[in-house]
Design an enzyme around this catalytic site. Structure first.
Site, PDB file in Angstrom:
ATOM      1  N   THR A   1      -1.887  12.390  -7.395  1.00 49.42           N
ATOM      2  CA  THR A   1      -2.377  11.007  -7.489  1.00 49.42           C
ATOM      3  C   THR A   1      -2.815  10.752  -8.931  1.00 49.42           C
ATOM      4  O   THR A   1      -3.090  11.702  -9.670  1.00 49.42           O
ATOM      5  CB  THR A   1      -3.570  10.769  -6.544  1.00 49.42           C
ATOM      6  OG1 THR A   1      -4.622  11.649  -6.923  1.00 49.42           O
ATOM      7  CG2 THR A   1      -3.208  11.012  -5.100  1.00 49.42           C
TER       8      THR A   1
ATOM      9  N   GLU B   1       0.372   9.143  -1.596  1.00 50.66           N
ATOM     10  CA  GLU B   1       0.394   9.819  -0.288  1.00 50.66           C
ATOM     11  C   GLU B   1       1.400   9.199   0.676  1.00 50.66           C
ATOM     12  O   GLU B   1       1.688   9.777   1.718  1.00 50.66           O
ATOM     13  CB  GLU B   1      -1.001   9.738   0.367  1.00 50.66           C
ATOM     14  CG  GLU B   1      -2.090  10.549  -0.315  1.00 50.66           C
ATOM     15  CD  GLU B   1      -2.797   9.786  -1.432  1.00 50.66           C
ATOM     16  OE1 GLU B   1      -2.190   8.856  -2.009  1.00 50.66           O
ATOM     17  OE2 GLU B   1      -3.945  10.122  -1.743  1.00 50.66           O
TER      18      GLU B   1
ATOM     19  N   LYS C   1     -22.138  -3.779  -3.020  1.00 45.12           N
ATOM     20  CA  LYS C   1     -22.984  -4.132  -1.874  1.00 45.12           C
ATOM     21  C   LYS C   1     -24.226  -4.849  -2.388  1.00 45.12           C
ATOM     22  O   LYS C   1     -25.054  -4.270  -3.085  1.00 45.12           O
ATOM     23  CB  LYS C   1     -23.385  -2.891  -1.090  1.00 45.12           C
ATOM     24  CG  LYS C   1     -23.833  -3.229   0.313  1.00 45.12           C
ATOM     25  CD  LYS C   1     -23.896  -1.985   1.177  1.00 45.12           C
ATOM     26  CE  LYS C   1     -23.759  -2.348   2.649  1.00 45.12           C
ATOM     27  NZ  LYS C   1     -23.799  -1.207   3.536  1.00 45.12           N
TER      28      LYS C   1
ATOM     29  N   TRP D   1     -21.075  -7.011   1.602  1.00 54.10           N
ATOM     30  CA  TRP D   1     -20.061  -6.555   0.653  1.00 54.10           C
ATOM     31  C   TRP D   1     -19.506  -7.716  -0.186  1.00 54.10           C
ATOM     32  O   TRP D   1     -19.291  -8.803   0.325  1.00 54.10           O
ATOM     33  CB  TRP D   1     -18.889  -5.915   1.402  1.00 54.10           C
ATOM     34  CG  TRP D   1     -19.262  -4.659   2.140  1.00 54.10           C
ATOM     35  CD1 TRP D   1     -19.291  -4.488   3.485  1.00 54.10           C
ATOM     36  CD2 TRP D   1     -19.640  -3.413   1.567  1.00 54.10           C
ATOM     37  NE1 TRP D   1     -19.667  -3.200   3.792  1.00 54.10           N
ATOM     38  CE2 TRP D   1     -19.889  -2.508   2.631  1.00 54.10           C
ATOM     39  CE3 TRP D   1     -19.800  -2.945   0.257  1.00 54.10           C
ATOM     40  CZ2 TRP D   1     -20.279  -1.198   2.436  1.00 54.10           C
ATOM     41  CZ3 TRP D   1     -20.190  -1.626   0.069  1.00 54.10           C
ATOM     42  CH2 TRP D   1     -20.431  -0.777   1.135  1.00 54.10           C
TER      43      TRP D   1
HETATM   44  P1  ADP Z   1      -4.765   6.513  -7.419  1.00 53.89           P
HETATM   45  O1  ADP Z   1      -5.515   6.528  -6.117  1.00 53.89           O
HETATM   46  O2  ADP Z   1      -5.177   7.625  -8.282  1.00 53.89           O
HETATM   47  O3  ADP Z   1      -4.742   5.170  -8.113  1.00 53.89           O
HETATM   48  P2  ADP Z   1      -2.103   5.960  -6.526  1.00 53.89           P
HETATM   49  O4  ADP Z   1      -1.327   5.674  -7.741  1.00 53.89           O
HETATM   50  O5  ADP Z   1      -1.478   6.667  -5.418  1.00 53.89           O
HETATM   51  O6  ADP Z   1      -3.306   6.840  -6.990  1.00 53.89           O
HETATM   52  O7  ADP Z   1      -2.666   4.564  -6.063  1.00 53.89           O
HETATM   53  C1  ADP Z   1      -2.806   4.152  -4.747  1.00 53.89           C
HETATM   54  C2  ADP Z   1      -3.822   3.065  -4.704  1.00 53.89           C
HETATM   55  O8  ADP Z   1      -3.444   1.948  -5.504  1.00 53.89           O
HETATM   56  C3  ADP Z   1      -4.041   2.485  -3.336  1.00 53.89           C
HETATM   57  O9  ADP Z   1      -4.910   3.268  -2.565  1.00 53.89           O
HETATM   58  C4  ADP Z   1      -4.642   1.112  -3.672  1.00 53.89           C
HETATM   59  O10 ADP Z   1      -6.031   1.212  -3.920  1.00 53.89           O
HETATM   60  C5  ADP Z   1      -3.950   0.749  -4.953  1.00 53.89           C
HETATM   61  N1  ADP Z   1      -2.855  -0.188  -4.682  1.00 53.89           N
HETATM   62  C6  ADP Z   1      -1.549   0.066  -4.606  1.00 53.89           C
HETATM   63  N2  ADP Z   1      -0.846  -1.064  -4.396  1.00 53.89           N
HETATM   64  C7  ADP Z   1      -1.738  -2.072  -4.318  1.00 53.89           C
HETATM   65  C8  ADP Z   1      -1.648  -3.485  -4.096  1.00 53.89           C
HETATM   66  N3  ADP Z   1      -0.503  -4.117  -3.956  1.00 53.89           N
HETATM   67  N4  ADP Z   1      -2.803  -4.182  -4.061  1.00 53.89           N
HETATM   68  C9  ADP Z   1      -3.988  -3.579  -4.214  1.00 53.89           C
HETATM   69  N5  ADP Z   1      -4.140  -2.268  -4.445  1.00 53.89           N
HETATM   70  C10 ADP Z   1      -3.034  -1.516  -4.488  1.00 53.89           C
END
Ligand code: ADP
Length: 545
Positions: A188, A333, A443, A448
């Protein structure tokens, strides 16, 4: 009683073979280091992949071994995307923008044996090898150099990719591999914590690719020219290299040239029809297109994800350029595509404004992905567009554990759901709206506030180029929002009171930032994959800014 169907393997070997057989002439175009364009075809890709497999075999790569890439999007990276897993080894894509400690950590953790490196990164990696540090267990570095001079780029003991390939014999026969066998490994991006490894199977890649050809998903077709601006070093470039090969689409790789002008020129010259990237990339392109004349009329769809696409961005592309943005959500994931915001027939009757609002949501789960939202007490929350809970997903391309990481498995619940760490609502039509990441929620007096929603509204102000919202502890309200603003260079900077009044049209009084919490900055810090880096903003705040 079991069915009577054949159980032919769902592996990347099949995707590669099909591309050779039926799309052999289809083009793969890459912008290389000096800015010029390199052209090849799926047929030539196939030939070179077989040689590359022969080379990997000669280097002693065994099934299950991790072989790394440290490279921009290009045809050579695509060759590695196929050759490594088709041999039964594991393609470990390494994020080229990782800080030193994370780079060292993931290469050591993955026990990567061979690393393929773009020439432009030789300078970054040379010092490690010069002081005898092998970044874990790297036995061999191979440099991808446009001129075949990889061996002399400063990394001790490195070999040159093109030279090796010209001398290599193709592998005699494709080895037999199983669907369930590991094919890829990606960590990630570490937006909220240290990177975690996700090990993908051939089956997951295959089904994910098929899913992504669906017209209500990524809709990749053989008539497309697809430009992934999302990097191949992270989250499989959203699966596009494999999906395009399966569909027979032309692939257009921008290399390291990711600013407005080179992207616009590539869209124009290659008649790109479909492109994908994070919102910040498309914002930069939009600024460029507003001032410069380019024919981008071939572009029918832009996929935006990785972080929330502001509605103002979706609107601007539609109204100014006639380009539809499709919002998609996913995670490392989830291989990564989880849901996609295309309209239903019933929503086509909505007026343009409401359609754009709907496109601002992250969308409906793609077939194969099941979702739910869970309350703090573990209960299933209603799909009413109001109740906010943690988004949980499951499906054949969702990870069921992290790679060799005993301590961080709790997000994979025993009942088979993966807890994403994202907070969302789902409406009666099944549209998911990500309101925040759990770690970014604010919060205030027990209620929220969604930082994503506030950013979205702030970025709709004409004087705001970019905006990010973080929380700050407050004696009276527990926590209050801080709005970080990059003012648009095109118009006079808005006054803080003006911005608060603008937010007041959509947020209750108690949710609004105080005037002293509107902070103008030069640029919002970005993570290694171009997302707003809120960890850096919080650090900046705690350091007294
Ligand atoms: P990291 O958690 O380190 O950023 P990833 O690159 O796998 O790793 O990112 C996944 C995360 O990116 C998701 O859990 C979400 O929070 C965010 N994300 C992905 N696509 C979107 C989207 N279209 N809108 C909002 N958040 C998004």
């Amino acid at each position: 009683m079991d069915g009577l169907m054949m159980n032919t393997p769902l592996t990347l070997q099949e995707i590669l073979e099909r591309a050779r057989k039926v799309f052999g002439e289809q083009e793969i175009v890459s912008r290389i280091e000096d800015g010029s364009l390199h052209r090849t075809t799926y047929s030539q890709l196939h030939t070179r992949v077989l040689k590359l497999m022969g080379l990997l075999e000669r280097l002693g790569i065994e099934p299950g071994d991790r072989v790394g890439t440290f490279a921009w999007n290009s045809y050579r990276h695509l060759e590695l995307y196929f050759a490594i897993p088709c041999l039964g080894a594991v393609l470990h894509t390494v994020n080229v923008r990782l800080p030193e400690d994370q780079l060292r950590h993931i290469l050591t953790h993955a026990e990567t044996r061979v690393l393929f490196v773009d020439r432009c990164f030789a300078e970054t990696l040379a010092p490690y090898f010069a002081r005898g540090e092998r970044l874990g267990k790297i036995e061999q570095v191979i440099v991808l150099d446009d001129h075949g001079n990889g061996a002399s780029q400063g990394i001790e003991g490195a070999l040159d990719y093109e030279t090796l390939l010209s001398e290599a014999s193709p592998i005699r026969a494709m080895p037999t591999i199983r669907d369930e066998q590991a094919a890829g490994l990606c960590y990630t991006s570490g937006t909220t914590g240290s990177p975690k490894g996700v090990l993908y199977s051939h089956r997951a890649y295959w089904i994910h690719s098929l899913g992504s050809t669906g017209v209500d998903s990524m809709a990749v077709s053989r008539t497309d020219a697809m430009m992934p601006v999302v990097p191949m070093f992270h989250a499989n470039a959203w699966g596009f290299p494999y999906t395009c090969a399966m569909a027979g689409a032309k692939q257009v790789f921008p290399g390291q040239h990711l600013l407005g002008r080179p992207l616009a020129e590539l869209i124009e010259s290659e008649r790109v029809t479909l492109a994908a990237g994070v919102p910040t990339v498309w914002n930069v392109l939009l600024q460029h297109l507003r001032k410069n004349d380019h024919d981008v009329s071939s572009l029918r769809n832009m996929i935006v994800g990785g972080s929330a696409a502001p509605v103002s961005l979706i609107r601007a592309y539609k109204e100014e350029l006639g380009i539809t943005i499709t919002h998609a959500w996913g995670m490392t994931e989830t291989t990564p595509v989880g849901c996609c915001s295309r309209l239903k027939s019933t929503s086509l009757a909505l007026d343009e404004d409401d359609q754009i609002e709907l496109r601002g949501k992250q969308g409906i789960p793609v077939p194969g992905i099941d979702v739910k939202i869970e309350g703090d007490d573990g209960s299933d929350l209603a799909w009413d567009g109001e109740q906010v809970g943690e988004l949980c997903v499951r499906g054949p391309w969702v990870a069921r554990s992290y790679y060799e990481d005993e301590e961080r498995q709790s997000v994979f619940a025993a009942d088979g759901w993966f807890h994403t760490g994202d907070v969302a609502t789902i409406d009666v039509n099944g549209y998911i709206h990500i309101t925040d990441r759990k770690k970014d929620l604010i919060k205030s007096r027990g209620e929220w506030i969604s930082s994503v929603d506030m950013e979205n509204v702030a970025m709709a102000h004409p004087g705001v180029l970019e905006a990010a919202v973080t929380g700050r502890p407050d004696a009276l309200r527990d926590e209050v929002p801080v709005l970080w603003v990059v003012a648009s260079p095109e118009v006079p900077a808005p006054a803080p009171a003006d911005l608060v009044a603008h937010l007041g049209q959509r947020f209750a009084q108690w949710q609004l930032p105080r005037l002293e919490d509107i902070r103008f900055i030069e640029a919002i810090p970005k993570t290694s994959v171009g997302k707003f880096d809120k960890k850096a903003l919080r650090r900046r705040m705690s350091e007294g800014d």
